[in-house]
Design a protein around this motif. Structure first.
Motif, PDB file in Angstrom:
ATOM      1  N   ILE A 130      -6.065  -2.774  -7.800  1.00  0.00           N
ATOM      2  CA  ILE A 130      -5.895  -3.842  -6.819  1.00  0.00           C
ATOM      3  C   ILE A 130      -6.583  -5.095  -7.340  1.00  0.00           C
ATOM      4  O   ILE A 130      -7.726  -5.048  -7.796  1.00  0.00           O
ATOM      5  CB  ILE A 130      -6.477  -3.452  -5.439  1.00  0.00           C
ATOM      6  N   PHE A 181     -10.756   0.536  -1.016  1.00  0.00           N
ATOM      7  CA  PHE A 181     -10.414  -0.765  -1.579  1.00  0.00           C
ATOM      8  C   PHE A 181     -11.305  -1.081  -2.780  1.00  0.00           C
ATOM      9  O   PHE A 181     -10.827  -1.488  -3.842  1.00  0.00           O
ATOM     10  CB  PHE A 181     -10.566  -1.864  -0.523  1.00  0.00           C
ATOM     11  N   ARG A 240       0.044  -1.152  -9.459  1.00  0.00           N
ATOM     12  CA  ARG A 240      -0.930  -2.163  -9.057  1.00  0.00           C
ATOM     13  C   ARG A 240      -0.455  -2.936  -7.841  1.00  0.00           C
ATOM     14  O   ARG A 240       0.745  -3.105  -7.630  1.00  0.00           O
ATOM     15  CB  ARG A 240      -1.138  -3.197 -10.179  1.00  0.00           C
ATOM     16  N   ILE A 241      -1.425  -3.426  -7.069  1.00  0.00           N
ATOM     17  CA  ILE A 241      -1.151  -4.387  -6.000  1.00  0.00           C
ATOM     18  C   ILE A 241      -1.871  -5.673  -6.386  1.00  0.00           C
ATOM     19  O   ILE A 241      -3.076  -5.658  -6.659  1.00  0.00           O
ATOM     20  CB  ILE A 241      -1.673  -3.893  -4.634  1.00  0.00           C
ATOM     21  N   VAL A 251       0.845  -1.209   0.000  1.00  0.00           N
ATOM     22  CA  VAL A 251       0.000   0.000   0.000  1.00  0.00           C
ATOM     23  C   VAL A 251       0.872   1.249   0.000  1.00  0.00           C
ATOM     24  O   VAL A 251       0.582   2.222  -0.712  1.00  0.00           O
ATOM     25  CB  VAL A 251      -0.965  -0.017   1.219  1.00  0.00           C
ATOM     26  N   TYR A 302     -10.400   1.161  -5.836  1.00  0.00           N
ATOM     27  CA  TYR A 302      -9.172   0.748  -6.526  1.00  0.00           C
ATOM     28  C   TYR A 302      -9.345  -0.602  -7.219  1.00  0.00           C
ATOM     29  O   TYR A 302      -8.762  -0.839  -8.273  1.00  0.00           O
ATOM     30  CB  TYR A 302      -7.998   0.678  -5.535  1.00  0.00           C
ATOM     31  N   GLN A 303     -10.169  -1.468  -6.631  1.00  0.00           N
ATOM     32  CA  GLN A 303     -10.399  -2.782  -7.241  1.00  0.00           C
ATOM     33  C   GLN A 303     -11.172  -2.631  -8.560  1.00  0.00           C
ATOM     34  O   GLN A 303     -10.863  -3.285  -9.551  1.00  0.00           O
ATOM     35  CB  GLN A 303     -11.163  -3.694  -6.276  1.00  0.00           C
ATOM     36  N   LEU A 363      -6.130  -5.590   3.469  1.00  0.00           N
ATOM     37  CA  LEU A 363      -6.326  -4.418   2.599  1.00  0.00           C
ATOM     38  C   LEU A 363      -7.387  -3.477   3.158  1.00  0.00           C
ATOM     39  O   LEU A 363      -7.242  -2.255   3.072  1.00  0.00           O
ATOM     40  CB  LEU A 363      -6.715  -4.872   1.188  1.00  0.00           C
TER      41      LEU A 363
END
Length: 321
Positions: free
Chosen positions: A212, A203, A158-159, A148, A206-207, A194
């Protein structure tokens, strides 16, 4: 029996040191079989010469943590006691100094043990890091915190968090829902970490944007992952083929952290763990580091440490037989 007087400069530090109903100081008394008598800002320590010395060093180091803004609790007090017993208390000065990430609730995430500090430094300084150790050592949580932090500072775009979906009792096909709903229970610990770092709303945002991704390991095949922070959790449950497939997804500008506990392998009998094999294969490769945690790095309830110790003892006896 000897007596030694120890002075505390600031009264608020004394309050933090003693804790509610003197619970903090009682842990030190019990650990070293000494007694404390307080008079104002002075503490008189009574016991054998060796134990008084250890108790005094413990108090000094606890005050050092308080000066750094650390809040004393049973876990970090017991950890300081263990370091003093082992003669490693000179390293306590390096603890609690670096903040890895700020959680969604504004809480700073820091290394709580020397093993965790070493792990954080390894991730910062290497492209691939293997974090191996028992449950409760913060392997996954700290890796997510660093991911993060790298994402927020635009070091990566990206994660990507992944886990092998190893069946434990129930077959995936018998669980209700579509494929994503079937594998979600396996990925829940990654979601939890997360949520803690970003908050549920961020979360989800971003997903949806694709920044993510939380997916089972099978989804990684055939991809090249550039500018990403990739975490493979529960890696002890990968096969050697899966591990090779995963590690060769590494792209430019990316970082990989692989976490696992080789004492908790859930693979069917006869199948080798990819994690056990890979740390032998890659041990001399540059820019790859393996960090091994011990039960002393456990930051959960004291009983978790005791359970791990008991299992280690049992396994040793079984091997000897």
């Amino acid at each position: 029996m000897v007596e030694e007087i120890f002075s505390i400069d600031r009264m608020e530090h004394a309050v933090s040191l003693f804790g509610s109903f003197d619970e903090n100081i009682k842990l030190v008394e019990k650990a070293f079989d000494v007694s404390f008598i307080t008079r104002g800002s002075e503490i008189k320590i009574k016991g054998t010469e060796e134990n008084v010395d250890k108790a005094k060093r413990t108090i000094s180091n606890l005050l050092l943590l308080i000066n750094k803004g650390e809040i004393l609790n049973e876990q970090n007090i017991r950890y300081v006691i263990s370091l003093v017993r082992d003669g490693n208390d000179d390293k306590i000065a390096t603890m609690g100094s670096d903040c890895v990430c700020i959680s969604a609730k504004g809480k700073p995430v820091k290394a709580k043990t020397l093993g965790q500090k070493k792990y954080i430094e390894a991730i910062k300084n290497n492209t691939i890091v293997f974090g191996i150790g028992p449950a409760g050592t913060g392997k996954t949580y700290l890796a997510v915190a660093l991911a993060v932090n790298a994402f927020r500072s635009k070091q990566v775009n990206r994660i990507i968090l992944t886990r092998p979906a190893v069946e434990a009792g129930e077959k995936l096909g018998f669980l209700p829902g579509d494929l994503q709903q079937k594998v979600d229970p396996y990925l829940r610990p990654l979601y939890d970490a997360l949520f803690d770092m970003l908050g549920p709303e961020n979360f989800q945002k971003y997903q949806e944007r694709g920044n993510i991704e939380v997916a089972p390991l099978a989804y990684m095949r055939g991809r090249t992952l550039d500018d990403s922070f990739i975490i493979l959790d529960e890696a002890q449950n990968t096969t050697p083929e899966q591990m090779k497939m995963f590690l060769t997804r590494l792209g430019f500008g990316s970082k990989i952290v692989v976490t696992g506990d080789i004492t908790q392998i859930d693979l069917p009998d006869g199948k080798k763990s990819g994690l056990v094999e890979v740390i032998k294969i890659l041990k001399s490769v540059e820019d790859i580091e393996t960090i091994k945690f011990t039960q002393k790095d456990v930051v959960r309830h004291q009983l978790v440490q005791d359970i791990i110790k008991a299992y280690e003892k049992y396994e040793e006896v079984k091997k000897r037989k």
